[in-house]
Scaffold this active site. Sequence first.
Site, PDB file in Angstrom:
ATOM      1  N   CYS A   1      32.125  11.054  11.728  1.00  0.00           N
ATOM      2  CA  CYS A   1      31.002  11.721  12.404  1.00  0.00           C
ATOM      3  C   CYS A   1      31.415  12.065  13.828  1.00  0.00           C
ATOM      4  CB  CYS A   1      29.732  10.871  12.358  1.00  0.00           C
ATOM      5  SG  CYS A   1      29.891   9.248  13.132  1.00  0.00           S
TER       6      CYS A   1
ATOM      7  N   ASP B   1      35.135   6.859   4.964  1.00  0.00           N
ATOM      8  CA  ASP B   1      34.307   7.352   6.069  1.00  0.00           C
ATOM      9  C   ASP B   1      34.685   6.476   7.259  1.00  0.00           C
ATOM     10  OD1 ASP B   1      32.288   8.956   7.290  1.00  0.00           O
ATOM     11  OD2 ASP B   1      30.941   7.234   7.183  1.00  0.00           O
TER      12      ASP B   1
ATOM     13  N   ASP C   1      38.778  -6.070   5.024  1.00  0.00           N
ATOM     14  CA  ASP C   1      39.018  -4.960   5.933  1.00  0.00           C
ATOM     15  C   ASP C   1      39.667  -3.803   5.175  1.00  0.00           C
ATOM     16  OD1 ASP C   1      40.481  -3.295   7.983  1.00  0.00           O
ATOM     17  OD2 ASP C   1      39.583  -4.775   9.313  1.00  0.00           O
TER      18      ASP C   1
ATOM     19  N   GLY D   1      25.976   1.306   3.161  1.00  0.00           N
ATOM     20  CA  GLY D   1      25.905   1.467   1.720  1.00  0.00           C
ATOM     21  C   GLY D   1      25.272   2.753   1.222  1.00  0.00           C
ATOM     22  N   GLY D   2      24.902   3.659   2.133  1.00  0.00           N
ATOM     23  CA  GLY D   2      24.280   4.915   1.701  1.00  0.00           C
ATOM     24  C   GLY D   2      25.202   5.733   0.799  1.00  0.00           C
ATOM     25  N   LYS D   3      26.445   5.896   1.231  1.00  0.00           N
ATOM     26  CA  LYS D   3      27.384   6.687   0.425  1.00  0.00           C
ATOM     27  C   LYS D   3      27.752   5.930  -0.851  1.00  0.00           C
ATOM     28  CE  LYS D   3      29.357   8.930   4.507  1.00  0.00           C
ATOM     29  NZ  LYS D   3      28.710   8.009   5.483  1.00  0.00           N
TER      30      LYS D   3
END
Length: 334
Positions: free
Chosen positions: A263, A210, A193, A146-148
Amino acid sequence: MACQGLAGEKFLKTVLFPETHDGEMLAAEFGYDPWLVERFLHYVPRPVDFLKKMDSAHSRYLRVNTLKTSSEALERRLTDKGFKLGRTALADVFSVQAGSISPGATTEYMLGLYYLQDLSSCIAVEALDVSKESCKAALDIAAAPGGKTSYIAQKMNNSGYIIALEPNSRRARSMAFNLARLGVANTCVTLLDGLAAGKLGRVFDRVLLDAPCSCEGVIAKDPSRKTSHTPGDVDYCSALQQKLIESAVSAVKPGGLLVYSTCSFAPEENEAVVQHAIDSCDFLKVEPFELGSEGLLEFGGHKFSKSLQGTRRFYPHIDDTTGFFIARLRHTGS
């Protein structure tokens, strides 16, 4: 507007190179499987500096939560507690250069005044070009932890709405807790999903994908990936990413933006996935943005479109971040 052939099963299989003396020597010195280092030699700038950086302590960053405080006020509070903070390319993000305690153990962290998040992860949201005016509806695919999502909410100033997809119920509960602690009030966490984003039956001004990846970029945080990582992992991820970007494209409103990020350094998970998307959807265009290094135009004999230069790579020894890839894609249809 439909894409032609986007659902195809073709994807770029992991490219392997013949072993060389330099590759074997560096793999032995830094503790990697040789196949992985041989690949790095073909696309990572200054590979020896890169391998040294991956063995050093990674830099720490915190993102100011402007839903609850300002950069100036938070900097004063943490400086008074003995932290030394540094400026970065983003006004909302500080580097944590020194501190008397862990930045995850302060009252300010518990109160949700900031979130511990790598700079490259924040840049992915910056590339989404979100504001209260430009974005009334956003979709975050594969959203946990949930950071973004919370950074998007911050940039929307809690206006409009965000749908955050996470199929795992335990991770979804954890994300909901994070969002509540950070004061996010415009987000619906949905147990779905990312491949099923079309079931939402709506399109969005902004979509962030992401994507799950082989995580080559976080070897500095998890050295076990030097040898646990396999070519099959890259194959699995690139096939999944190709399906996920199809789902993401279907959810973007004409004129809207899709940001695709991983990443990983692997070109099969990055440029090749974006190339497939723009080849299949003629309304999808790469939009360059500042920061990072240009995307690759060639890898292992495979050529990519010139517009792929507008994607961005982030290397730990150049950008002082985790390894990251970001592509900003505009839906130019009507």
